[in-house]
Write a protein that holds these residues in place. Structure first.
Motif, PDB file in Angstrom:
ATOM      1  N   SER A  51      94.889  77.592  -1.189  1.00  0.00           N
ATOM      2  CA  SER A  51      95.861  78.250  -0.319  1.00  0.00           C
ATOM      3  C   SER A  51      95.246  78.665   1.018  1.00  0.00           C
ATOM      4  N   VAL A  52      93.973  78.348   1.217  1.00  0.00           N
ATOM      5  CA  VAL A  52      93.263  78.760   2.433  1.00  0.00           C
ATOM      6  C   VAL A  52      93.329  77.672   3.495  1.00  0.00           C
ATOM      7  N   THR A  53      93.577  78.086   4.714  1.00  0.00           N
ATOM      8  CA  THR A  53      93.477  77.216   5.883  1.00  0.00           C
ATOM      9  C   THR A  53      92.591  77.942   6.881  1.00  0.00           C
ATOM     10  N   VAL A  54      91.582  77.242   7.395  1.00  0.00           N
ATOM     11  CA  VAL A  54      90.657  77.836   8.354  1.00  0.00           C
ATOM     12  C   VAL A  54      91.109  77.452   9.754  1.00  0.00           C
ATOM     13  N   VAL A  55      91.273  78.466  10.606  1.00  0.00           N
ATOM     14  CA  VAL A  55      91.734  78.260  11.974  1.00  0.00           C
ATOM     15  C   VAL A  55      90.713  78.889  12.919  1.00  0.00           C
ATOM     16  N   ASP A  56      90.332  78.146  13.974  1.00  0.00           N
ATOM     17  CA  ASP A  56      89.386  78.696  14.948  1.00  0.00           C
ATOM     18  C   ASP A  56      90.114  79.592  15.946  1.00  0.00           C
ATOM     19  N   GLU A  57      89.364  80.148  16.896  1.00  0.00           N
ATOM     20  CA  GLU A  57      89.949  81.098  17.845  1.00  0.00           C
ATOM     21  C   GLU A  57      90.984  80.469  18.771  1.00  0.00           C
ATOM     22  N   ASN A  58      90.988  79.129  18.880  1.00  0.00           N
ATOM     23  CA  ASN A  58      91.975  78.430  19.710  1.00  0.00           C
ATOM     24  C   ASN A  58      93.220  78.018  18.932  1.00  0.00           C
ATOM     25  N   GLY A  59      93.253  78.343  17.648  1.00  0.00           N
ATOM     26  CA  GLY A  59      94.406  78.003  16.825  1.00  0.00           C
ATOM     27  C   GLY A  59      94.329  76.621  16.203  1.00  0.00           C
ATOM     28  N   ASN A  60      93.167  75.969  16.296  1.00  0.00           N
ATOM     29  CA  ASN A  60      93.002  74.634  15.714  1.00  0.00           C
ATOM     30  C   ASN A  60      92.627  74.733  14.239  1.00  0.00           C
ATOM     31  N   ASP A  61      93.211  73.862  13.448  1.00  0.00           N
ATOM     32  CA  ASP A  61      92.888  73.793  12.033  1.00  0.00           C
ATOM     33  C   ASP A  61      91.495  73.185  11.877  1.00  0.00           C
ATOM     34  N   VAL A  62      90.549  73.970  11.378  1.00  0.00           N
ATOM     35  CA  VAL A  62      89.182  73.501  11.174  1.00  0.00           C
ATOM     36  C   VAL A  62      88.787  73.593   9.700  1.00  0.00           C
ATOM     37  N   THR A  63      89.789  73.463   8.840  1.00  0.00           N
ATOM     38  CA  THR A  63      89.542  73.497   7.409  1.00  0.00           C
ATOM     39  C   THR A  63      88.599  72.342   7.051  1.00  0.00           C
ATOM     40  N   PRO A  64      87.556  72.611   6.268  1.00  0.00           N
ATOM     41  CA  PRO A  64      86.624  71.542   5.893  1.00  0.00           C
ATOM     42  C   PRO A  64      87.339  70.370   5.211  1.00  0.00           C
ATOM     43  N   ASP A  65      86.886  69.161   5.516  1.00  0.00           N
ATOM     44  CA  ASP A  65      87.510  67.956   4.956  1.00  0.00           C
ATOM     45  C   ASP A  65      87.495  67.947   3.437  1.00  0.00           C
ATOM     46  N   THR A  66      86.422  68.470   2.838  1.00  0.00           N
ATOM     47  CA  THR A  66      86.359  68.486   1.372  1.00  0.00           C
ATOM     48  C   THR A  66      87.467  69.342   0.776  1.00  0.00           C
ATOM     49  N   LEU A  67      87.788  70.440   1.438  1.00  0.00           N
ATOM     50  CA  LEU A  67      88.874  71.300   0.963  1.00  0.00           C
ATOM     51  C   LEU A  67      90.221  70.619   1.161  1.00  0.00           C
ATOM     52  N   LYS A  68      90.404  69.967   2.310  1.00  0.00           N
ATOM     53  CA  LYS A  68      91.654  69.232   2.556  1.00  0.00           C
ATOM     54  C   LYS A  68      91.859  68.159   1.500  1.00  0.00           C
ATOM     55  N   GLU A  69      90.795  67.423   1.183  1.00  0.00           N
ATOM     56  CA  GLU A  69      90.878  66.360   0.181  1.00  0.00           C
ATOM     57  C   GLU A  69      91.189  66.941  -1.201  1.00  0.00           C
ATOM     58  N   SER A  70      90.570  68.060  -1.509  1.00  0.00           N
ATOM     59  CA  SER A  70      90.825  68.715  -2.789  1.00  0.00           C
ATOM     60  C   SER A  70      92.280  69.171  -2.891  1.00  0.00           C
ATOM     61  N   LYS A  71      92.830  69.673  -1.781  1.00  0.00           N
ATOM     62  CA  LYS A  71      94.232  70.095  -1.770  1.00  0.00           C
ATOM     63  C   LYS A  71      95.154  68.906  -2.040  1.00  0.00           C
ATOM     64  N   LYS A  72      94.834  67.759  -1.436  1.00  0.00           N
ATOM     65  CA  LYS A  72      95.649  66.555  -1.640  1.00  0.00           C
ATOM     66  C   LYS A  72      95.629  66.110  -3.088  1.00  0.00           C
ATOM     67  N   ASN A  73      94.478  66.245  -3.730  1.00  0.00           N
ATOM     68  CA  ASN A  73      94.295  65.728  -5.081  1.00  0.00           C
ATOM     69  C   ASN A  73      94.636  66.736  -6.183  1.00  0.00           C
ATOM     70  N   GLN A  74      94.977  67.958  -5.827  1.00  0.00           N
ATOM     71  CA  GLN A  74      95.178  68.978  -6.842  1.00  0.00           C
ATOM     72  C   GLN A  74      96.341  68.681  -7.781  1.00  0.00           C
ATOM     73  N   ASN A  75      97.344  67.990  -7.338  1.00  0.00           N
ATOM     74  CA  ASN A  75      98.502  67.725  -8.193  1.00  0.00           C
ATOM     75  C   ASN A  75      98.467  66.346  -8.856  1.00  0.00           C
ATOM     76  N   LYS A  76      97.434  65.581  -8.544  1.00  0.00           N
ATOM     77  CA  LYS A  76      97.321  64.262  -9.169  1.00  0.00           C
ATOM     78  C   LYS A  76      96.815  64.429 -10.593  1.00  0.00           C
ATOM     79  N   PRO A  77      97.347  63.672 -11.538  1.00  0.00           N
ATOM     80  CA  PRO A  77      96.870  63.775 -12.916  1.00  0.00           C
ATOM     81  C   PRO A  77      95.429  63.269 -13.029  1.00  0.00           C
ATOM     82  N   MET A  78      94.662  63.960 -13.877  1.00  0.00           N
ATOM     83  CA  MET A  78      93.273  63.550 -14.082  1.00  0.00           C
ATOM     84  C   MET A  78      93.218  62.405 -15.083  1.00  0.00           C
TER      85      MET A  78
END
Length: 79
Positions: A51-78
């Motif tokens: 549920s975390v999104t990292v935003v820099d002082e300019n308002g840009n999404d700087v969430t680490p790619d590994t976290l973004k990928e994990s978010k995408k895969n969280q609902n996929k069946p193992m």
């Protein structure tokens, strides 16, 4: 979340282990309860991170790619 009864039992076994000691059966029960607690904690923590999104002082999404990928895969069946 682990039930109150299980948390109380974990604490009870922990206290007894420090004072009078545990039987073999109680040691197994303690290990099982601790394992369940850790699994529940990890799942909850992972859900919280998703549920975390990292935003820099300019308002840009700087969430680490590994976290973004994990978010995408969280609902996929193992597999």
């Amino acid at each position: 979340m682990l039930s109150k009864e299980k948390l109380n039992r974990i604490n009870e076994l922990s206290k007894r282990a420090k004072t009078t000691g545990l039987t073999k059966q109680e040691e197994k029960e303690q290990q099982t309860l601790r394992k369940e607690y850790i699994q529940t904690f990890r799942k909850s923590f992972k859900n919280q991170l998703h549920s975390v999104t990292v935003v820099d002082e300019n308002g840009n999404d700087v969430t680490p790619d590994t976290l973004k990928e994990s978010k995408k895969n969280q609902n996929k069946p193992m597999h």
